[in-house]
Write an enzyme that holds these catalytic residues in place. Structure first.
Site, short mmCIF file in Angstrom:
data_model
loop_
_atom_site.label_atom_id
_atom_site.label_comp_id
_atom_site.label_asym_id
_atom_site.label_seq_id
_atom_site.Cartn_x
_atom_site.Cartn_y
_atom_site.Cartn_z
N SER A 141 2.09 -4.06 9.63
CA SER A 141 2.57 -5.35 10.11
C SER A 141 4.08 -5.22 10.32
CB SER A 141 2.30 -6.41 9.03
OG SER A 141 3.03 -7.59 9.27
N TYR A 154 2.56 -9.08 0.28
CA TYR A 154 1.97 -8.54 1.52
C TYR A 154 2.87 -7.43 2.08
CZ TYR A 154 0.17 -8.72 6.37
OH TYR A 154 -0.37 -8.43 7.60
N ALA A 156 5.03 -5.54 0.54
CA ALA A 156 4.96 -4.33 -0.30
C ALA A 156 3.73 -3.50 0.08
CB ALA A 156 4.90 -4.71 -1.77
N LYS A 158 2.02 -3.58 2.94
CA LYS A 158 2.09 -3.05 4.31
C LYS A 158 3.13 -1.92 4.43
CE LYS A 158 -1.19 -5.45 6.33
NZ LYS A 158 -2.50 -4.79 6.56
N1 LIG Z 1 -2.96 -11.95 12.65
C1 LIG Z 1 -1.71 -11.57 12.44
O1 LIG Z 1 -0.76 -12.28 12.78
C2 LIG Z 1 -1.42 -10.24 11.80
C3 LIG Z 1 -0.15 -9.70 11.93
C4 LIG Z 1 0.13 -8.45 11.39
C5 LIG Z 1 -0.88 -7.74 10.76
N2 LIG Z 1 -2.12 -8.29 10.63
C6 LIG Z 1 -3.13 -7.48 9.98
O2 LIG Z 1 -4.27 -7.38 10.82
C7 LIG Z 1 -5.48 -7.24 10.04
C8 LIG Z 1 -6.53 -8.32 10.31
O3 LIG Z 1 -6.05 -9.13 11.20
P1 LIG Z 1 -6.71 -10.12 12.27
O4 LIG Z 1 -5.60 -11.07 12.51
O5 LIG Z 1 -7.30 -9.35 13.35
O6 LIG Z 1 -7.80 -10.86 11.37
P2 LIG Z 1 -8.91 -11.99 11.62
O7 LIG Z 1 -8.55 -13.12 10.77
O8 LIG Z 1 -9.17 -12.23 13.06
O9 LIG Z 1 -10.17 -11.21 11.02
C9 LIG Z 1 -10.22 -10.72 9.73
C10 LIG Z 1 -11.60 -10.15 9.54
O10 LIG Z 1 -11.67 -9.53 8.26
C11 LIG Z 1 -12.95 -9.79 7.75
N3 LIG Z 1 -12.97 -9.65 6.29
C12 LIG Z 1 -12.35 -10.44 5.39
N4 LIG Z 1 -12.62 -10.03 4.15
C13 LIG Z 1 -13.44 -8.94 4.26
C14 LIG Z 1 -14.08 -8.09 3.32
N5 LIG Z 1 -13.92 -8.28 2.01
N6 LIG Z 1 -14.85 -7.08 3.79
C15 LIG Z 1 -15.04 -6.89 5.12
N7 LIG Z 1 -14.45 -7.67 6.06
C16 LIG Z 1 -13.66 -8.70 5.63
C17 LIG Z 1 -13.24 -11.21 8.17
O11 LIG Z 1 -14.63 -11.53 8.09
C18 LIG Z 1 -12.69 -11.22 9.59
O12 LIG Z 1 -13.69 -10.89 10.55
C19 LIG Z 1 -5.00 -7.25 8.61
O13 LIG Z 1 -4.79 -5.94 8.18
C20 LIG Z 1 -3.70 -8.02 8.69
O14 LIG Z 1 -2.88 -7.76 7.60
C21 LIG Z 1 -2.41 -9.52 11.13
#
Ligand SMILES: NC(=O)c1ccc[n+]([C@@H]2O[C@H](COP(=O)([O-])OP(=O)(O)OC[C@H]3O[C@@H](n4cnc5c(N)ncnc54)[C@H](O)[C@@H]3O)[C@@H](O)[C@H]2O)c1
Length: 259
Positions: A141, A154, A156, A158
């Site tokens: 991130s 978070y 830490a 990432k």
């Molecule tokens: N959305 C943002 O702004 C953002 C920014 C930077 C990094 N990220 C990172 O991106 C990744 C996910 O992001 P996204 O925004 O695409 O998410 P999202 O919210 O669209 O989807 C998250 C998915 O994770 C699944 N999930 C949750 N707990 C789970 C578990 N225990 N086992 C299996 N699946 C599980 C959920 O069912 C969901 O489908 C993460 O690593 C997050 O830290 C997100």
């Protein structure tokens, strides 16, 4: 096609960036395993890929379960006959508070940001060695490259994802296995909403979600929030053979936010 005859798995692929990536990789010729805890979301993503003529399977389960984080590799190999790439995308915002921190939420964030991807990697490496090459992408991130006042925990984790991925890149480079990191800024997914209104962030949780989203978009140098497909495009490059000499890289995809 940019991923013809390639076999891969994507975690957290029932929604957001993971789903956008899986759909994109399948369009580029890859056979993709969709891994997620959300059974309905997994089914929908698999159907969408198949309807477009692509190859996909769904693997539903909880990535906080160590056995499951390893088993997803075996299941992909059993179905498609090998493994060329992994996008270890699952993660969790964790708690915002430091005082009176919810330790269950802390542990969940460790499990989903660090523990699960480590186990999946351990299972994937022997399969990639058999193919003579491999590509693994980890999701960090912008909070993994600069401090985040709202999310020190978070952040830490990432930063940790980047440390792991870069170390791995050096460890397996001689085996033609690549390890890279993508660092999204705010992306328009359900998780962004979770970030913006965490229950332990009292100041923010009083503001309507639409206002929080608009404010976030306004503060971006591009004046808008990133779409999941824009992250998927960058992930496609890093995972495909086009990036054959790119390893240990940290690609920030944030519309110049941290620039
Ligand atoms: N959305 C943002 O702004 C953002 C920014 C930077 C990094 N990220 C990172 O991106 C990744 C996910 O992001 P996204 O925004 O695409 O998410 P999202 O919210 O669209 O989807 C998250 C998915 O994770 C699944 N999930 C949750 N707990 C789970 C578990 N225990 N086992 C299996 N699946 C599980 C959920 O069912 C969901 O489908 C993460 O690593 C997050 O830290 C997100």
């Amino acid at each position: 096609m940019r991923m013809q005859n390639s076999i891969g798995l994507v975690t957290a692929a029932a929604s957001g960036m993971g789903r956008a990536g899986a759909v994109r990789f399948a369009k580029e010729g890859a056979a993709v395993a969709i891994v997620d805890i959300d059974a309905k979301g997994v089914e929908d993503a698999v159907e969408a890929i198949k309807a477009a003529g692509g190859k996909a399977i769904g693997i539903t389960g909880d990535l906080t379960d160590d056995r499951f984080s390893k088993e997803i590799v075996a299941e992909t190999v059993r179905t498609f006959g090998g493994l060329d790439f992994v996008w270890a995308h699952a993660g969790h915002p964790g708690p915002s508070a430091l005082e009176g921190m919810d330790m269950a939420l802390f542990d969940l964030a460790v499990d989903l940001n660090l523990r699960s991807m480590t186990l999946t990697t351990g299972a994937a490496l022997p399969e990639m060695r058999k193919r003579g090459k491999g590509s693994i992408l980890y999701t960090s991130s912008t909070s993994g490259v600069r401090g985040s006042p709202h999310s020190p925990i978070y952040s830490a984790m990432k930063f940790g994802v980047i440390g792991f991925a870069r170390s791995l890149a050096k460890r397996v480079a001689h085996e033609n296995i690549r390890s890279n990191v993508i660092c999204p800024g705010g992306v328009d997914t359900p998780m962004l909403r979770t970030f913006l209104a965490r229950p332990d962030d009292k100041k923010k949780s009083a503001v309507p979600m639409n206002d929080l989203l608009e404010d976030r978009a306004r503060r971006s140098p591009m004046g808008r929030t990133c779409q999941p497909e824009e992250i998927a495009n960058a992930a496609l490059f890093l995972l495909s053979d086009e990036a054959s000499y790119v390893s240990g890289a940290v690609l920030v995809v944030d519309g110049a936010m941290v620039a």
